[in-house]
Design an enzyme around this catalytic site. Structure first.
Site, PDB file in Angstrom:
ATOM      1  N   ASP A 150      -4.079   7.178  -7.432  1.00  0.00           N
ATOM      2  CA  ASP A 150      -3.293   5.982  -7.712  1.00  0.00           C
ATOM      3  C   ASP A 150      -2.971   5.997  -9.198  1.00  0.00           C
ATOM      4  O   ASP A 150      -3.885   6.013 -10.038  1.00  0.00           O
ATOM      5  CB  ASP A 150      -4.096   4.720  -7.383  1.00  0.00           C
ATOM      6  CG  ASP A 150      -4.287   4.531  -5.892  1.00  0.00           C
ATOM      7  OD1 ASP A 150      -3.385   4.893  -5.124  1.00  0.00           O
ATOM      8  OD2 ASP A 150      -5.356   4.032  -5.497  1.00  0.00           O
ATOM      9  N   ASP A 155      -0.349  -0.849   4.346  1.00  0.00           N
ATOM     10  CA  ASP A 155      -1.458  -1.584   3.743  1.00  0.00           C
ATOM     11  C   ASP A 155      -1.670  -2.863   4.541  1.00  0.00           C
ATOM     12  O   ASP A 155      -0.730  -3.653   4.713  1.00  0.00           O
ATOM     13  CB  ASP A 155      -1.154  -1.939   2.287  1.00  0.00           C
ATOM     14  CG  ASP A 155      -0.963  -0.704   1.413  1.00  0.00           C
ATOM     15  OD1 ASP A 155      -1.528   0.347   1.745  1.00  0.00           O
ATOM     16  OD2 ASP A 155      -0.247  -0.805   0.401  1.00  0.00           O
TER      17      ASP A 155
END
Length: 250
Positions: free
Chosen positions: A11, A130
């Site tokens: 990330d 998500d």
């Protein structure tokens, strides 16, 4: 039988690898190029590079950083963040990515999934989903986990599959960064999927990987436990192999 895959996730925010808990309280975890190089050395099966603020900041993924990372990696490499058009995807693939990963743009424009699959092949298209539990189901979130949608996660996964995605990267926001294990109930609910499923969110022990694979995950993604050296990939793969799973040992 296809080998189960171990996938570290990078990330990236402002050019650095970061990791938080439930998508918040981000901590620095190093330089993307150095981190990628180390994961290749350890024998990771793939890497996922997510520019986590690209969508929320309405910008495209940093191409030059992707090029730098890609030069160091000779394993499959997925890149996501701010991909809105086939041209955006093409630029990333030409920069060295093997696959593109879309999330917000897929929700806002589902036809993009089919367009990318048609132009580049389904094997190049990963749809990241998500989710966060809401009552007895799960709700889809976009914009790096900042915006709740009205989409039911399982209904969206069915649609994603039908539109031609090559695989799904499913992250439990409730479990993300907690190290309490993957969301097993969520994984069981996804047994209808015919395309590969990458489980994400909650890995903290080797047993968690084994349980996720046993529940049907084709790959397991993790970040902090790899970034901070809590689990080494060679040791994890040996553990999984000893438990009877088919994994690639380098």
């Amino acid at each position: 039988m296809l080998a189960k895959r171990i996938i570290p996730c990078l990330d990236v925010d402002a050019g650095r690898v970061v990791k938080g808990i439930r998508f918040k309280n981000l901590k620095d975890a190093g330089d993307p190029v150095e981190v990628a190089r180390e994961y290749q050395r350890q024998g990771a099966d793939e890497l996922v590079f997510l520019d986590i603020t690209a969508s929320s900041q309405s910008r495209s993924t940093a191409i030059e950083l992707v090029k730098r990372v890609a030069r160091e990696v000779f394993i499959p490499f997925s890149v996501g963040g701010g991909i809105k058009t086939p041209d955006n995807a093409r630029a990333l693939l030409e920069a060295g990515a093997d696959k593109v990963c879309i999330n917000t743009s897929a929700v806002q424009n589902p036809e993009l999934i089919s367009k990318l699959a048609y132009e580049f092949g389904s094997q190049c298209v990963v749809v990241a989903v998500d989710v966060k539990r809401k009552g007895d189901s799960w709700r889809v979130y976009i914009k790096g986990g900042k915006v709740e949608t009205e989409l039911d996660a399982l209904e969206w996964l069915r649609q994603v599959q039908d539109l031609g995605a090559g695989e799904v990267l499913l992250t439990s926001m409730d479990k993300d960064g907690t190290k309490l294990g993957y969301d097993e109930e969520l994984l069981r609910a996804c047994s209808f999927l015919k395309i590969p499923l990458i489980a994400s969110g909650g890995a903290g022990q080797m047993e968690h990987f084994f349980r996720a694979f046993s529940l049907g995950a084709d790959a397991c993604l993790a970040a902090s436990i790899f970034h901070f050296g809590e689990i080494k990939i060679p040791e994890l793969k040996l553990y999984l192999k000893q438990r009877g799973l088919n994994v690639r040992i380098s």
